[in-house]
Design a protein around this motif. Sequence first.
Motif, short mmCIF file in Angstrom:
data_model
loop_
_atom_site.label_atom_id
_atom_site.label_comp_id
_atom_site.label_asym_id
_atom_site.label_seq_id
_atom_site.Cartn_x
_atom_site.Cartn_y
_atom_site.Cartn_z
N HIS A 1 2.90 -5.99 0.48
CA HIS A 1 2.46 -5.07 -0.74
C HIS A 1 2.92 -3.57 -0.36
O HIS A 1 2.98 -2.94 0.57
N ASP A 2 3.45 -2.86 -1.56
CA ASP A 2 4.23 -1.60 -1.60
C ASP A 2 3.17 -0.81 -1.55
O ASP A 2 3.31 0.65 -1.08
N THR A 3 1.87 -0.56 -2.12
CA THR A 3 1.03 0.27 -2.17
C THR A 3 -0.42 -0.18 -1.29
O THR A 3 -0.55 -1.25 -1.19
N ASP B 1 -2.77 -1.94 -3.50
CA ASP B 1 -2.51 -3.53 -3.68
C ASP B 1 -2.94 -4.14 -2.34
O ASP B 1 -3.26 -5.55 -2.32
N PRO C 1 -9.55 0.46 -0.78
CA PRO C 1 -8.27 1.40 0.12
C PRO C 1 -8.89 2.14 1.10
O PRO C 1 -8.18 2.42 2.07
N ARG D 1 -7.29 1.87 4.77
CA ARG D 1 -6.67 3.24 5.36
C ARG D 1 -7.42 3.45 6.92
O ARG D 1 -6.65 3.74 7.77
#
Length: 201
Positions: free
Chosen positions: A125-127, A130, A139, A143
Amino acid sequence: MTIMNEKTEELRDIFLDVTEEDTVTETQTETHGTLASDDEVDDRLRDTVAHMQDALDFTTDLTTEEYVRVVRGFYADEADAAIARDLDTTPDTVARARLDLHLLTDTDLDAPFEFDALDAALDDHDTLADAADALDVSPSTVRRYRRVRDARRDIRRVNDRYRDEFEAILTDRELTDPLTESVQEDGLDEATEGQEMDVSL
C-alpha cells in the motif's frame, strides 16, 4: 582469651597474605577505588549515545544528556511515563527515544499482528492509512510498530552492539564488588582449609 587472640591474629595474617595488602581497610579502599563512579559511568554512556547519534537517525529532539537519562531509566525498570515526567516530555517521545537507543521492551514486540504482515501491508500500500486498513488497526498503531520494526532491523544490522555496550558499562560496577568479595572469601577459605580453630575461652 589468649587462644582467641592468637587465632584471630593468625587468620588476619593469612588474609593479608592472600590479598597481598597491608591492612583490611586498604584492601577495601583499593577495591572501591577501581570501580567506576557515577560520573564516569555517565561519561561512558554519553560517549555511546553520541556515537549512536552520529551513526543513526534519531527521531526525537532530546539532548544527549536526556538520552542518557532514558538509558538509565530503562535499565532501572522505570516506565516510559515516569521517565517522561522527569524529562518534562511525553511517554511517546521516551518510547521513540528508547527505540533510537535499541532498547526494546516486551510490550514493543507485542504487536496485534505478525511483523511479516506489517511488512507486506506497507509494501502493498502506498499510504500508511491504507496499510492500517489492511491490518484492521489504526494508523497510529502501524506507525508505532513500523518504528519497532525499523529498530529491530538496525539492531540486527549492528549485531546489537550498542545494547551490549550499555549493559557492559552499567554492570561493571555491580559485578566488581561481589566478584572481588568472592575471590577474597575463596582465597581465605582455601588458605584456612584443614586448619582447626580453637576458639574456646
